[in-house]
Design a protein around this motif. Structure first.
Motif, short mmCIF file in Angstrom:
data_model
loop_
_atom_site.label_atom_id
_atom_site.label_comp_id
_atom_site.label_asym_id
_atom_site.label_seq_id
_atom_site.Cartn_x
_atom_site.Cartn_y
_atom_site.Cartn_z
N PHE A 1 0.82 -1.20 -0.01
CA PHE A 1 0.09 -0.02 -0.08
C PHE A 1 0.65 1.26 0.08
N GLU A 2 0.22 2.20 -0.59
CA GLU A 2 1.05 3.67 -0.78
C GLU A 2 1.04 4.31 0.58
N ASP A 3 1.20 3.78 1.92
CA ASP A 3 1.03 4.50 3.26
C ASP A 3 2.35 4.69 4.00
N LYS A 4 2.39 4.95 5.05
CA LYS A 4 3.70 5.20 5.51
C LYS A 4 4.60 4.00 5.46
N VAL A 5 4.21 2.72 5.60
CA VAL A 5 4.99 1.69 5.33
C VAL A 5 5.62 1.57 3.93
N GLY A 6 4.48 1.58 3.12
CA GLY A 6 4.86 1.23 1.75
C GLY A 6 5.92 2.43 0.97
N LEU A 7 5.77 3.62 1.70
CA LEU A 7 6.60 4.67 1.33
C LEU A 7 7.84 4.47 2.04
N ALA A 8 8.09 3.67 3.25
CA ALA A 8 9.51 3.41 3.96
C ALA A 8 10.11 2.49 2.94
N LEU A 9 9.30 1.31 2.58
CA LEU A 9 9.84 0.29 1.61
C LEU A 9 10.49 1.03 0.41
N ARG A 10 9.49 1.77 -0.16
CA ARG A 10 10.28 2.57 -1.42
C ARG A 10 11.47 3.23 -1.14
N ASP A 11 11.51 3.81 -0.15
CA ASP A 11 12.85 4.50 0.07
C ASP A 11 14.04 3.29 0.12
N ALA A 12 13.93 2.33 1.02
CA ALA A 12 14.81 1.43 1.23
C ALA A 12 15.35 0.55 -0.05
N LEU A 13 14.18 0.57 -1.09
CA LEU A 13 14.45 -0.01 -2.32
C LEU A 13 15.14 0.96 -3.39
N VAL A 14 15.06 1.99 -3.06
CA VAL A 14 15.79 3.04 -3.77
C VAL A 14 17.14 3.34 -3.58
N ARG A 15 17.26 3.27 -2.22
CA ARG A 15 18.58 3.41 -1.72
C ARG A 15 19.41 2.30 -2.17
N ALA A 16 19.03 1.09 -2.10
CA ALA A 16 19.61 -0.26 -2.57
C ALA A 16 19.93 -0.09 -4.03
N ALA A 17 18.80 0.21 -4.94
CA ALA A 17 19.29 0.58 -6.25
C ALA A 17 20.39 1.54 -6.43
N ARG A 18 20.43 2.82 -5.70
CA ARG A 18 21.36 3.77 -5.98
C ARG A 18 22.67 3.12 -5.40
N ASN A 19 22.35 2.19 -4.48
CA ASN A 19 24.17 1.65 -4.11
C ASN A 19 24.52 0.62 -5.14
N GLY A 20 23.76 0.45 -6.11
CA GLY A 20 24.25 -0.57 -7.16
C GLY A 20 23.72 -2.04 -7.42
N ALA A 21 22.62 -2.17 -6.29
CA ALA A 21 22.04 -3.47 -6.32
C ALA A 21 20.87 -3.72 -7.27
N GLN A 22 20.66 -4.86 -7.94
CA GLN A 22 19.50 -5.08 -8.69
C GLN A 22 18.35 -5.48 -7.92
N VAL A 23 17.32 -4.60 -8.17
CA VAL A 23 16.21 -4.73 -7.23
C VAL A 23 15.07 -5.34 -8.19
N ASP A 24 14.40 -6.34 -7.76
CA ASP A 24 13.35 -6.96 -8.43
C ASP A 24 12.10 -7.01 -7.36
N VAL A 25 11.12 -6.43 -7.63
CA VAL A 25 9.94 -6.41 -6.90
C VAL A 25 8.81 -6.91 -7.73
N MET A 26 8.10 -8.21 -7.02
CA MET A 26 6.78 -8.37 -7.70
C MET A 26 5.76 -7.99 -6.54
N VAL A 27 4.58 -7.48 -6.85
CA VAL A 27 3.42 -7.53 -6.17
C VAL A 27 2.25 -8.07 -6.74
N ASP A 28 1.22 -8.48 -6.16
CA ASP A 28 0.12 -9.03 -6.77
C ASP A 28 -0.96 -7.94 -7.05
N GLY A 29 -1.53 -8.09 -8.38
CA GLY A 29 -2.37 -7.35 -8.99
C GLY A 29 -3.80 -7.14 -8.14
#
Length: 410
Positions: free
Chosen positions: A47-75
């Motif tokens: 969800f796009e709430d405070k938890v989803g936004l915190a996850l977004r920030d962690a994933l973006v930080r990992a990507a910026r550090n050079g990690a390959q980031v693959d996420v799958m969510v259910d439709g």
């Protein structure tokens, strides 16, 4: 290309129980943000709430550090993510897939059957998280009375390589192809050092060759139990065979306890489970209803070593339709810790249901209802296979806001 079909036991693992969002989110976000090579994440709900936004920030930080980031969510479980939220991920290199997306019909989601219900994370091929906790604020206590009670585990050791390999195969089957899979499988570590003494196996359920694996592990543990069985499960309406195994275990002297929803997030959940109370109580099964807030956990233990934590409920959706993942653990220390936490739940948050609390009046309707419940439980694993089983699709969200459809068997 074949699915990762076989489940192997691995020794030398260590597991940490994470209870509710307070334990889980801080730990998984910390590990994701520190990733340097790879992050794989699958979840039913984002969800796009405070938890989803915190996850977004962690994933973006990992990507910026050079990690390959693959996420799958259910439709179905994650239907309302905004374009801005998606772009904030994909523009930073996060590869985002939506499992079996579908347009709404008159404003309603209609793609209900055969959902991707797993909750898995692997970070740098060395650490994994498995459980039932979604990425939404209703897993935090400050959400209020509807905050969910739930569990996950953090795993290190050789089993992480098995989980890593499974997740890559799952991604490849959304359309990445053989070359992508071979290249990524080459990064899976087969030499992960022992970090503990736990034996463990990743057990999954799909709609092709592994249709009953999680249920079979539950049934084997119940059938061989000699001392105790404790099952805490949010959505409880299992098949006839599992019910019979529980009744037989209780009758041979095993202390069989069920922790079910007493304050359900959906009223039909409690109604369905309560149809089974007479059958279970009369065989000696003890039933506890958790009354403090909605129970969302999917955990169990048997005797002094066997435990399981994962995404699978014990209901028709999880046992016969959804894509699920549990970890089964053989470890005395973890079993004792999980037992202590469930014992605390029973003592301080549950009401025990006694036979005298139930409606004992016999009627024609009760006879018909019992007959229907008996036969639904006995046969639903068979007729569930007749429900639609089309090859679901995963939509890959592109950085520019476009999307491509990639077909593949789920």
């Amino acid at each position: 290309m074949s699915l990762f079909r076989r489940a192997y036991w691995a020794g030398g693992n260590q597991f940490r129980l994470l209870e509710n969002g307070e334990d889980f989110f801080s730990r998984v976000f910390e590990c994701i943000a520190a990733a340097r090579r790879e992050v794989l994440l699958q979840t039913f709900i984002l969800f796009e709430d405070k938890v989803g936004l915190a996850l977004r920030d962690a994933l973006v930080r990992a990507a910026r550090n050079g990690a390959q980031v693959d996420v799958m969510v259910d439709g179905y479980g994650s239907p309302d993510l905004s374009d801005a939220f998606l772009h904030s991920l994909t523009s930073q290199g996060v590869r985002l897939r939506v499992f079996d997306p579908a347009p709404r019909l008159f404003g309603q989601r209609v793609n209900l059957l055969r959902r991707m219900h797993r909750k898995l994370v692997v970070v740098d091929g060395e650490r994994a998280f498995v459980g039932g906790i979604n990425y939404s604020a209703d897993h935090l206590a400050d959400f209020g009375p509807e905050a969910k009670q739930d569990y996950a585990v953090e795993a290190t050791g050789p089993l992480v390589g098995h989980i890593h390999r499974f997740m890559l195969h799952a991604i490849a089957h959304t359309g990445e192809g053989r070359a992508w899979l071979r290249r990524r499988l080459a990064t899976v570590r087969t030499d992960l050092p022992a970090t503990g003494s736990a034996q463990a196996v990743l057990v999954t359920r799909d709609n092709h060759r592994r249709t009953t694996d999680i249920e079979r592990h539950y049934r084997a543990a119940i059938r061989t139990a000699r001392e105790r069985v404790v099952i805490a499960n949010a959505y409880f309406f299992p098949g006839y065979r599992l019910i019979q195994d529980m009744r037989r275990a209780a009758r041979r002297g095993v202390d069989v306890r069920l922790i079910l929803q007493g304050k359900p997030d959906m009223p039909i959940v409690k109604t369905a489970a309560s149809l089974l109370y007479h059958h279970l109580l009369h065989a000696g099964v003890r039933i506890y209803e958790y009354r403090e807030r909605p129970l969302h956990g999917k955990v169990a233990l048997a005797d002094r070593e066997w435990s399981t934590v994962g995404s699978s409920n014990l209901d028709p959706l999880s046992l016969s339709l959804n894509l699920e993942a549990n970890v089964v653990i053989r470890d005395r220390a973890f079993n004792e810790h999980l037992h202590a936490r469930l014992e605390h739940l029973m003592r301080h948050g549950c009401q025990r249901i006694q036979a005298r609390d139930l409606d004992t009046a016999w009627s024609g309707w009760r006879l018909v209802r019992s007959f229907l419940v008996f036969h639904i439980l006995r046969w639903y694993p068979s007729w569930a296979g007749w429900l639609p089983r089309s090859s679901q699709r995963a939509r890959t969200v592109q950085a520019a806001g476009a999307a491509t459809d990639e077909a593949g068997p789920a």
